[in-house]
Design a protein around this motif. Sequence first.
Motif, PDB file in Angstrom:
ATOM      1  N   ASN A 140       0.829  -1.209   0.000  1.00  0.00           N
ATOM      2  CA  ASN A 140       0.000   0.000   0.000  1.00  0.00           C
ATOM      3  C   ASN A 140       0.863   1.259   0.000  1.00  0.00           C
ATOM      4  O   ASN A 140       1.910   1.288   0.649  1.00  0.00           O
ATOM      5  N   PRO A 141       0.412   2.317  -0.665  1.00  0.00           N
ATOM      6  CA  PRO A 141       1.179   3.569  -0.635  1.00  0.00           C
ATOM      7  C   PRO A 141       1.128   4.267   0.729  1.00  0.00           C
ATOM      8  O   PRO A 141       2.014   5.036   1.062  1.00  0.00           O
ATOM      9  N   ILE A 142       0.073   3.980   1.517  1.00  0.00           N
ATOM     10  CA  ILE A 142      -0.047   4.519   2.877  1.00  0.00           C
ATOM     11  C   ILE A 142      -0.290   3.338   3.807  1.00  0.00           C
ATOM     12  O   ILE A 142      -1.167   2.521   3.552  1.00  0.00           O
ATOM     13  N   SER A 143       0.488   3.259   4.877  1.00  0.00           N
ATOM     14  CA  SER A 143       0.380   2.126   5.795  1.00  0.00           C
ATOM     15  C   SER A 143       0.391   2.588   7.243  1.00  0.00           C
ATOM     16  O   SER A 143       0.760   3.719   7.553  1.00  0.00           O
ATOM     17  N   HIS A 144       0.010   1.671   8.104  1.00  0.00           N
ATOM     18  CA  HIS A 144       0.267   1.815   9.533  1.00  0.00           C
ATOM     19  C   HIS A 144       1.466   0.925   9.810  1.00  0.00           C
ATOM     20  O   HIS A 144       1.501  -0.216   9.353  1.00  0.00           O
ATOM     21  N   VAL A 145       2.445   1.455  10.518  1.00  0.00           N
ATOM     22  CA  VAL A 145       3.585   0.613  10.891  1.00  0.00           C
ATOM     23  C   VAL A 145       3.432   0.277  12.366  1.00  0.00           C
ATOM     24  O   VAL A 145       3.182   1.154  13.195  1.00  0.00           O
ATOM     25  N   GLY A 146       3.558  -1.008  12.679  1.00  0.00           N
ATOM     26  CA  GLY A 146       3.295  -1.476  14.033  1.00  0.00           C
ATOM     27  C   GLY A 146       4.523  -2.055  14.697  1.00  0.00           C
ATOM     28  O   GLY A 146       5.400  -2.624  14.042  1.00  0.00           O
ATOM     29  N   PHE A 147       4.547  -1.903  16.024  1.00  0.00           N
ATOM     30  CA  PHE A 147       5.659  -2.378  16.831  1.00  0.00           C
ATOM     31  C   PHE A 147       5.079  -3.161  17.992  1.00  0.00           C
ATOM     32  O   PHE A 147       4.540  -2.573  18.936  1.00  0.00           O
ATOM     33  N   SER A 148       5.164  -4.488  17.894  1.00  0.00           N
ATOM     34  CA  SER A 148       4.557  -5.363  18.895  1.00  0.00           C
ATOM     35  C   SER A 148       5.279  -5.252  20.230  1.00  0.00           C
ATOM     36  O   SER A 148       6.436  -4.818  20.297  1.00  0.00           O
ATOM     37  N   GLU A 149       4.601  -5.674  21.268  1.00  0.00           N
ATOM     38  CA  GLU A 149       5.233  -5.679  22.591  1.00  0.00           C
ATOM     39  C   GLU A 149       6.506  -6.519  22.560  1.00  0.00           C
ATOM     40  O   GLU A 149       7.518  -6.136  23.145  1.00  0.00           O
ATOM     41  N   ASN A 150       6.479  -7.653  21.855  1.00  0.00           N
ATOM     42  CA  ASN A 150       7.681  -8.490  21.763  1.00  0.00           C
ATOM     43  C   ASN A 150       8.812  -7.777  21.037  1.00  0.00           C
ATOM     44  O   ASN A 150       9.973  -7.844  21.448  1.00  0.00           O
ATOM     45  N   TRP A 151       8.489  -7.073  19.939  1.00  0.00           N
ATOM     46  CA  TRP A 151       9.527  -6.335  19.210  1.00  0.00           C
ATOM     47  C   TRP A 151      10.143  -5.263  20.104  1.00  0.00           C
ATOM     48  O   TRP A 151      11.357  -5.100  20.152  1.00  0.00           O
ATOM     49  N   VAL A 152       9.291  -4.548  20.811  1.00  0.00           N
ATOM     50  CA  VAL A 152       9.758  -3.471  21.689  1.00  0.00           C
ATOM     51  C   VAL A 152      10.642  -4.046  22.809  1.00  0.00           C
ATOM     52  O   VAL A 152      11.665  -3.474  23.152  1.00  0.00           O
ATOM     53  N   LYS A 153      10.230  -5.185  23.344  1.00  0.00           N
ATOM     54  CA  LYS A 153      10.991  -5.848  24.397  1.00  0.00           C
ATOM     55  C   LYS A 153      12.401  -6.205  23.912  1.00  0.00           C
ATOM     56  O   LYS A 153      13.382  -6.046  24.640  1.00  0.00           O
ATOM     57  N   GLU A 154      12.495  -6.677  22.669  1.00  0.00           N
ATOM     58  CA  GLU A 154      13.780  -7.077  22.092  1.00  0.00           C
ATOM     59  C   GLU A 154      14.650  -5.895  21.677  1.00  0.00           C
ATOM     60  O   GLU A 154      15.867  -5.994  21.648  1.00  0.00           O
ATOM     61  N   ASN A 155      14.027  -4.771  21.324  1.00  0.00           N
ATOM     62  CA  ASN A 155      14.769  -3.654  20.747  1.00  0.00           C
ATOM     63  C   ASN A 155      14.822  -2.406  21.616  1.00  0.00           C
ATOM     64  O   ASN A 155      15.446  -1.426  21.242  1.00  0.00           O
ATOM     65  N   GLY A 156      14.141  -2.452  22.758  1.00  0.00           N
ATOM     66  CA  GLY A 156      14.123  -1.298  23.650  1.00  0.00           C
ATOM     67  C   GLY A 156      14.687  -1.652  25.013  1.00  0.00           C
ATOM     68  O   GLY A 156      15.155  -2.765  25.248  1.00  0.00           O
ATOM     69  N   MET A 157      14.608  -0.688  25.893  1.00  0.00           N
ATOM     70  CA  MET A 157      15.112  -0.851  27.255  1.00  0.00           C
ATOM     71  C   MET A 157      14.012  -0.424  28.223  1.00  0.00           C
ATOM     72  O   MET A 157      13.405   0.631  28.037  1.00  0.00           O
ATOM     73  N   VAL A 158      13.770  -1.234  29.246  1.00  0.00           N
ATOM     74  CA  VAL A 158      12.745  -0.901  30.243  1.00  0.00           C
ATOM     75  C   VAL A 158      13.224   0.305  31.049  1.00  0.00           C
ATOM     76  O   VAL A 158      14.327   0.300  31.601  1.00  0.00           O
ATOM     77  N   ILE A 159      12.372   1.339  31.111  1.00  0.00           N
ATOM     78  CA  ILE A 159      12.725   2.502  31.927  1.00  0.00           C
ATOM     79  C   ILE A 159      11.704   2.754  33.030  1.00  0.00           C
ATOM     80  O   ILE A 159      11.928   3.582  33.904  1.00  0.00           O
ATOM     81  N   TYR A 160      10.577   2.047  32.958  1.00  0.00           N
ATOM     82  CA  TYR A 160       9.553   2.156  34.007  1.00  0.00           C
ATOM     83  C   TYR A 160       8.828   0.825  34.061  1.00  0.00           C
ATOM     84  O   TYR A 160       8.501   0.244  33.027  1.00  0.00           O
ATOM     85  N   LYS A 161       8.591   0.370  35.282  1.00  0.00           N
ATOM     86  CA  LYS A 161       7.839  -0.865  35.469  1.00  0.00           C
ATOM     87  C   LYS A 161       6.933  -0.696  36.673  1.00  0.00           C
ATOM     88  O   LYS A 161       7.368  -0.233  37.723  1.00  0.00           O
ATOM     89  N   ASP A 162       5.666  -1.057  36.508  1.00  0.00           N
ATOM     90  CA  ASP A 162       4.714  -1.006  37.611  1.00  0.00           C
ATOM     91  C   ASP A 162       5.074  -2.128  38.587  1.00  0.00           C
ATOM     92  O   ASP A 162       4.971  -3.296  38.246  1.00  0.00           O
ATOM     93  N   GLU A 163       5.492  -1.746  39.758  1.00  0.00           N
ATOM     94  CA  GLU A 163       5.926  -2.748  40.735  1.00  0.00           C
ATOM     95  C   GLU A 163       4.759  -3.398  41.443  1.00  0.00           C
ATOM     96  O   GLU A 163       4.902  -4.450  42.046  1.00  0.00           O
ATOM     97  N   MET A 164       3.573  -2.783  41.351  1.00  0.00           N
ATOM     98  CA  MET A 164       2.406  -3.349  42.016  1.00  0.00           C
ATOM     99  C   MET A 164       1.920  -4.615  41.306  1.00  0.00           C
ATOM    100  O   MET A 164       1.377  -5.511  41.929  1.00  0.00           O
ATOM    101  N   ARG A 165       2.103  -4.652  39.974  1.00  0.00           N
ATOM    102  CA  ARG A 165       1.709  -5.782  39.147  1.00  0.00           C
ATOM    103  C   ARG A 165       0.255  -6.215  39.372  1.00  0.00           C
ATOM    104  O   ARG A 165      -0.098  -7.357  39.246  1.00  0.00           O
ATOM    105  N   SER A 166      -0.559  -5.278  39.740  1.00  0.00           N
ATOM    106  CA  SER A 166      -1.956  -5.578  39.992  1.00  0.00           C
ATOM    107  C   SER A 166      -2.818  -4.694  39.120  1.00  0.00           C
ATOM    108  O   SER A 166      -2.868  -3.479  39.334  1.00  0.00           O
ATOM    109  N   PRO A 167      -3.469  -5.261  38.108  1.00  0.00           N
ATOM    110  CA  PRO A 167      -4.250  -4.422  37.206  1.00  0.00           C
ATOM    111  C   PRO A 167      -5.408  -3.708  37.879  1.00  0.00           C
ATOM    112  O   PRO A 167      -5.951  -2.779  37.335  1.00  0.00           O
ATOM    113  N   GLY A 168      -5.792  -4.095  39.060  1.00  0.00           N
ATOM    114  CA  GLY A 168      -6.903  -3.442  39.737  1.00  0.00           C
ATOM    115  C   GLY A 168      -6.514  -2.178  40.471  1.00  0.00           C
ATOM    116  O   GLY A 168      -7.365  -1.434  40.941  1.00  0.00           O
ATOM    117  N   ASN A 169      -5.227  -1.887  40.600  1.00  0.00           N
ATOM    118  CA  ASN A 169      -4.776  -0.704  41.357  1.00  0.00           C
ATOM    119  C   ASN A 169      -4.953   0.568  40.577  1.00  0.00           C
ATOM    120  O   ASN A 169      -4.798   0.652  39.438  1.00  0.00           O
TER     121      ASN A 169
END
Length: 169
Positions: A140-169
């Motif tokens: 396509n001449p116009i696209s959406h380019v996507g970056f999956s969580e797995n791709w980001v995990k492999e190519n980025g660096m964690v700079i913030y992490k929720d330590e509560m790990r509880s989605p209800g908080n």
Amino acid sequence: MKKKILSQIIMLVRKAQKLALKIGIVNILQPGLVKEMIIAEILDHELIISKRDADACDKNNPHIKYEYLTCYEGGTGQLDRVFKEPSDKRKKSLDRIKRNKKIYSAIFYKRNPLKVKVIYEIKPDVLLKEAERQLDKSRNPISHVGFSENWVKENGMVIYKDEMRSPGN
């Protein structure tokens, strides 16, 4: 009961809009804006309200810009409407990546969509390379380019992490 709760939600959104107007935010419900506000607060960045610019900048230097990608756990953050061709439009589209000092990918909890689980920092040149790869493969001449969580995990660096790990908080 449901009607009362809906009325309360409407009242709170109107209150949020009234507050937002005080700092120049015309539409608090602009897609992605609330999540960008949350990320900027976590990273101590200055939010950029304009849709025609980066998402945030350094608090002390507005020329240092940042782009935010967001998705839910297991999802894909994306840049919308990136031109493959013609070449002048492709260059302009890719400048949305190049203009930034850093790109951040924020993963939000599925069950608590306004709570950040983790934020990855990605170098713009790394993201640019992947965007160009995807554009080159696109039919396509116009696209959406996507970056999956797995791709980001492999190519980025964690700079913030929720330590509560509880989605209800």
